[in-house]
Design a protein around this motif. Structure first.
Motif, PDB file in Angstrom:
ATOM      1  N   GLU A   1       6.531   2.134  11.578  1.00  0.00           N
ATOM      2  CA  GLU A   1       5.432   1.226  11.214  1.00  0.00           C
ATOM      3  C   GLU A   1       4.462   1.920  10.266  1.00  0.00           C
ATOM      4  OE1 GLU A   1       3.566   0.221  14.877  1.00  0.00           O
ATOM      5  OE2 GLU A   1       5.301  -0.859  15.652  1.00  0.00           O
ATOM      6  N   GLY A   2       3.702   1.116   9.537  1.00  0.00           N
ATOM      7  CA  GLY A   2       2.655   1.659   8.678  1.00  0.00           C
ATOM      8  C   GLY A   2       3.194   2.554   7.586  1.00  0.00           C
ATOM      9  N   GLN A   3       2.313   3.433   7.103  1.00  0.00           N
ATOM     10  CA  GLN A   3       2.674   4.368   6.038  1.00  0.00           C
ATOM     11  C   GLN A   3       2.731   5.781   6.590  1.00  0.00           C
ATOM     12  OE1 GLN A   3      -0.340   3.994   3.085  1.00  0.00           O
ATOM     13  NE2 GLN A   3       0.369   2.013   2.359  1.00  0.00           N
TER      14      GLN A   3
ATOM     15  N   GLN B   1       0.024   7.321  15.395  1.00  0.00           N
ATOM     16  CA  GLN B   1       0.003   5.874  15.175  1.00  0.00           C
ATOM     17  C   GLN B   1      -1.261   5.458  14.421  1.00  0.00           C
ATOM     18  OE1 GLN B   1       0.852   3.596  18.771  1.00  0.00           O
ATOM     19  NE2 GLN B   1       2.037   5.339  19.510  1.00  0.00           N
TER      20      GLN B   1
ATOM     21  N   ARG C   1      -0.901   6.462  10.768  1.00  0.00           N
ATOM     22  CA  ARG C   1       0.087   5.629  10.076  1.00  0.00           C
ATOM     23  C   ARG C   1      -0.466   4.246   9.742  1.00  0.00           C
ATOM     24  NH1 ARG C   1       5.250   6.349   9.729  1.00  0.00           N
ATOM     25  NH2 ARG C   1       6.120   8.341  10.327  1.00  0.00           N
ATOM     26  N   ASN C   2      -1.335   3.732  10.590  1.00  0.00           N
ATOM     27  CA  ASN C   2      -1.857   2.383  10.415  1.00  0.00           C
ATOM     28  C   ASN C   2      -3.282   2.367   9.880  1.00  0.00           C
ATOM     29  OD1 ASN C   2       0.459   0.837  11.366  1.00  0.00           O
ATOM     30  ND2 ASN C   2       0.086   1.913  13.282  1.00  0.00           N
ATOM     31  N   ASN C   3      -3.746   3.508   9.386  1.00  0.00           N
ATOM     32  CA  ASN C   3      -5.069   3.629   8.770  1.00  0.00           C
ATOM     33  C   ASN C   3      -6.177   3.121   9.696  1.00  0.00           C
ATOM     34  OD1 ASN C   3      -6.650   4.542   6.671  1.00  0.00           O
ATOM     35  ND2 ASN C   3      -6.676   2.554   5.632  1.00  0.00           N
TER      36      ASN C   3
END
Length: 123
Positions: free
Chosen positions: A14-16, A87, A90-92
Motif C-alpha cells: 500500500e501507499g508509496q 505504514q 507509506r501512507n504519508n
C-alpha cells in the motif's frame, strides 16, 4: 510455516515506498527495542542465577518472571511499533504516539526502586 514467515504483509503493497533512510532509521529503532528486551531478559537470568542472596526464592522467582514477561512483551511491541511506523510513512500519515515509552519508563523506575530496597535490606 516457512511460507507464512516469509510472506510479505499486505500493507507493504500500500501507499508509496518511503525514503530508504527513514525505513532504515525505523529498523534501527526496532533493533534498539529488541536489544532492550534482550537486556531485560538477561537481567532476569542474572538475578536468578547470580544473586540468590538478594531475596528469598519465591520473591526472586516472581521478579524474574515479571522481568521475563516484560522482555517478551517489549519484543512483541517492537515489531508492532515498527510496522505501524512503516505504514504511517507509506501512507504519508502522522507517526503514531509511543505510549510504551511512558509505560517502560514507569516499569524500569519501579524495578529500580524494588531492587534498591532488596539490596539495602539484604545488607
Amino acid at each position: 510455516m516457512k511460507k507464512i514467515l516469509s510472506r510479505e504483509p499486505g500493507w507493504r503493497r500500500e501507499g508509496q515506498m518511503p525514503d530508504y533512510r527513514f525505513s532504515l532509521a525505523n529498523e534501527r529503532t526496532f533493533l534498539a527495542w529488541i536489544r532492550t528486551a534482550m537486556a531485560i531478559l538477561a537481567g532476569a537470568i542474572a538475578i536468578d542465577q547470580l544473586t540468590p542472596q538478594i531475596a528469598p526464592q519465591p520473591v526472586r522467582v516472581v521478579l524474574c518472571l515479571v522481568l521475563s514477561v516484560i522482555g517478551a512483551l517489549l519484543a512483541i511491541e517492537a515489531y508492532r511499533r515498527w510496522a505501524l511506523q512503516e505504514q504511517a510513512m507509506r501512507n504519508n500519515r502522522e507517526l503514531p504516539h509511543a505510549w510504551l515509552l511512558v509505560a517502560m519508563t514507569g516499569v524500569i523506575a519501579a524495578a529500580a526502586v524494588v531492587f534498591a530496597v532488596l539490596i539495602l535490606l539484604g545488607r
